[in-house]
Design a protein around this motif. Structure first.
Motif, short mmCIF file in Angstrom:
data_model
loop_
_atom_site.label_atom_id
_atom_site.label_comp_id
_atom_site.label_asym_id
_atom_site.label_seq_id
_atom_site.Cartn_x
_atom_site.Cartn_y
_atom_site.Cartn_z
N THR A 128 0.83 -1.20 0.00
CA THR A 128 0.00 0.00 0.00
C THR A 128 0.86 1.26 0.00
N LEU A 145 -4.77 -3.96 -6.39
CA LEU A 145 -4.92 -2.89 -7.37
C LEU A 145 -5.75 -3.43 -8.53
N GLU A 147 -7.65 -2.29 -12.20
CA GLU A 147 -7.83 -1.28 -13.26
C GLU A 147 -8.83 -1.80 -14.27
N VAL A 161 -9.18 3.05 -11.55
CA VAL A 161 -8.19 2.32 -10.76
C VAL A 161 -8.68 2.29 -9.32
N TYR A 163 -8.06 0.67 -5.25
CA TYR A 163 -7.18 0.04 -4.27
C TYR A 163 -8.08 -0.60 -3.23
#
Length: 280
Positions: A128, A145, A147, A161, A163
């Motif tokens: 992270t 992650l 995308e 994107v 997280y």
């Protein structure tokens, strides 16, 4: 003959009447642009609808010059197309994305049902970054992650994107995502299916930015084009963040809408009912 005072009074009355007539006509191209774009966003003027100047002058209470300049502004945006002799027509709709939603409302009964397709470009575990920890918590040492590119009607609409705070492997998380891509349910259902906890809400920040080279290529726009960048934090019911995402929305195709206020009837891509204007 009228006296001097009478003549002056008549001139003053004439001038007041002239000003009143002028004030009734919308002469600002920007304001007319806003009204026409709103019509397109609300679905009142759908793709391939002819935008006749005379009809717009009458229904918008605008001057012909203001209408012509506003239509050219929309053409510069790529929203309408203007052709000699053929006139002006709507090139594509403006897609509504509501508060907290990843993309347009594509679930059953929604305005954009069946129009959305999402392609996952990447899903992998990373350490992270400190700036992401600021949004998700300093105890979050790793995230997945993710995308994605979203398409509506076959045209790219957004690049996203995310997280994600989860113990799932990238393969397990991707499998769950693809299951949601079969019918695109509401965000609360998606959230619970991904994180195994109830959806608590979200908060967001939106900025207008210039599109960088890779994003421009994925979105099908020239590099440097204006896009809407939304930072979205999604939380479970106790307020714990589970995802921090950054989405580039095409500025010419997307409207980001706030919360609903009372019952609305969904029509077109804008999601709101409106009074139809005869623009044929």
């Amino acid at each position: 003959m009228p006296t001097g005072d009478a003549q002056e009074a008549r001139r003053a009355e004439f001038e007041r009447a002239r000003r009143a007539r002028t004030e009734e006509v919308q002469t600002s191209p920007r304001r007319v642009y806003e009204l026409i774009r709103s019509m397109i966003r609300r679905g009142t003027a759908s793709p391939d609808t002819a935008l006749g100047e005379a009809e717009l002058v009458r229904h918008l209470g605008a001057s012909r010059n203001a209408v012509r300049r506003a239509l050219q502004m929309l053409a510069d945006d790529g929203v309408v197309v203007r052709q000699r002799r053929a006139g002006t027509s709507v090139l594509h709709d403006i897609v509504a994305v509501h508060d907290g939603e990843v993309g347009p409302r594509a679930y059953e009964g929604a305005a954009d049902e069946g129009r959305l397709r999402v392609s996952t470009l990447e899903c992998r575990r990373i350490s992270t970054p400190p700036v992401v920890q600021q949004g998700l918590g300093t105890d979050v040492v790793s995230v997945l992650l993710l995308e994605q590119v979203g398409f509506v009607g076959g045209a790219p609409l957004y690049l996203r994107v995310g997280y994600n705070v989860t113990d799932l492997t990238a393969e397990e998380f991707t499998t769950r995502i693809e299951e949601n891509h079969v019918r695109y349910p509401p965000i609360a259902e998606v959230f619970e299916s991904l994180f195994d906890v109830p959806y608590g809400g979200s908060s967001s920040v939106v900025e207008a930015v210039s599109c960088e080279e890779r994003a421009a290529g994925l979105l099908g726009v020239p590099e440097g084009s204006p896009v809407l960048l939304r930072e979205l934090t999604t939380r479970q019911t106790d307020g714990t963040p589970r995802e921090l995402s950054f989405t580039h929305f095409r500025g010419d195709r997307v409207a980001l809408l706030g919360g609903d206020h009372g019952p609305q009837r969904a029509v077109g891509s804008g999601g709101f009912a409106d009074v139809d204007l005869p623009l044929q």
